[in-house]
Design an enzyme around this catalytic site. Structure first.
Site, PDB file in Angstrom:
ATOM      1  N   CYS A   1      16.598  21.754  49.366  1.00 17.37           N
ATOM      2  CA  CYS A   1      17.863  21.196  48.892  1.00 17.37           C
ATOM      3  C   CYS A   1      17.648  20.376  47.618  1.00 17.37           C
ATOM      4  CB  CYS A   1      18.495  20.304  49.958  1.00 17.37           C
ATOM      5  SG  CYS A   1      18.948  21.151  51.488  1.00 17.37           S
TER       6      CYS A   1
ATOM      7  N   CYS B   1      15.582  17.672  53.396  1.00 19.19           N
ATOM      8  CA  CYS B   1      15.449  19.100  53.062  1.00 19.19           C
ATOM      9  C   CYS B   1      14.855  19.267  51.664  1.00 19.19           C
ATOM     10  CB  CYS B   1      16.815  19.767  53.165  1.00 19.19           C
ATOM     11  SG  CYS B   1      16.862  21.460  52.550  1.00 19.19           S
TER      12      CYS B   1
END
Length: 325
Positions: free
Chosen positions: A83, A80
């Site tokens: 993230c 991700c």
């Protein structure tokens, strides 16, 4: 995905109205239990404020520790990209809060069950657990300033509503040291506030109302007593209502202020916040003079129950202004 700010107030129902007071008492009890059983280890190091958590350690590392300090949860994954931008910001900010927050990082690929239990639809997703209660904070990437505002609010809610003051941090402590709860000096109204919580637990809503009024008579600005009073008065009002009869009268008499006020109280304790606000705003439009003012004042009381930081309150205040002027 754009960040989605979430309210700290949550949905109001008969159980949730007492949740903050009960959680605060539970947190104080947990600290007392730790002290009786020899709790009192050294302070944590800054490195211990950011931890990796899995399903096996979730109860110990998040739920139990949330009785001492608000635990921010960062749901992330290696693949991700947002993230990777968000996580370092969260880590830096949590360390800067110097023990007022703890950050638990959960890899969703390795902990699918936790992801499902929190209802995570996409990552990054950030939640908090305070005194065992989960609060959604935001989803998606967010800027540092926005995150800091959210964490400021979390710290304030944790302290004022739940009595959590965080962990003592020693910059020279070895990583892995067990946490030491910060000392909480007894306030001048603690006994009265505890009496109010006990009355709520016993279903003595009239007694809770009086206990909160006793605090406010000496300290009109006491935020905990203001919130508790608004909630206790609401519970006291609906305790003797016949919901079926109240709904029937409200449907038959759309212009009757008292009928709509009673129905709005039921709406709110049932979790239908927008319905309660909308009902009273519509009644303000239909009424005049003293009746209108009675409805307006009840609506302001319901705003207190939900909390000024709730976006539904802000929207209803604007709608009330339009209805009045």
């Amino acid at each position: 995905m754009q960040p989605r700010n979430m309210s700290m107030s949550g949905v109001v129902d008969l159980a949730a109205v007492k949740a903050a007071q009960e959680a605060k008492a539970k947190a104080e009890q947990a600290r007392a239990e730790a002290a009786r059983h020899g709790g009192g280890p050294g302070a944590v190091s800054p490195a211990d404020l950011v931890i990796d958590v899995d399903e096996a350690g979730f109860e110990r590392e998040v739920l139990q520790r949330s009785t001492e300090v608000p635990v921010v949860i960062d749901f992330w994954a290696e693949w991700c990209e947002p993230c990777k931008q968000l996580s370092p910001v969260l880590e830096q900010l949590v360390v800067e809060y110097n023990g007022r927050l703890l950050l638990a990082k959960i890899d969703v690929d390795a902990n699918q069950m936790l992801m499902q239990q929190f209802g995570v639809q996409g990552i990054p997703a950030v939640f908090a657990v305070v005194a065992g209660q989960a609060l959604p904070l935001f989803q998606g990437a967010a800027g540092k300033e926005q995150i800091q505002q959210t964490l400021d609010q979390l710290v304030q809610v944790a302290e004022q509503r739940f009595g959590l003051t965080g962990l003592a941090v020693d910059p020279d402590a070895e990583p892995g040291a067990a946490p030491q709860p910060a000392a909480v000096p007894a306030g001048p109204y603690d006994a009265l506030l505890e009496a109010a919580v006990r009355a709520l637990d016993a279903g003595d809503f009239g007694g809770a109302v009086q206990a909160y009024k006793n605090v406010l008579s000496d300290d009109p600005g006491n935020s905990e007593a203001k919130l508790g009073l608004a909630q206790a008065e609401l519970l006291h009002r609906v305790q003797s209502l016949d919901p079926q009869q109240v709904r029937k009268e409200a449907a038959e008499k759309p212009g009757d202020a008292q009928a709509q006020i009673a129905a709005a109280d039921l709406d709110l304790v049932g979790g239908h916040v927008e319905d309660a606000f909308g009902r009273l705003i519509d009644t303000v439009r239909r009424t005049a003079s003293d009746e209108r003012d009675t409805v307006r004042l009840r609506l302001l009381e319901l705003f207190e129950v939900v909390g000024a930081d709730d976006p539904r309150v802000a929207a209803a205040r604007r709608a009330l202004s339009r209805a009045l002027f």
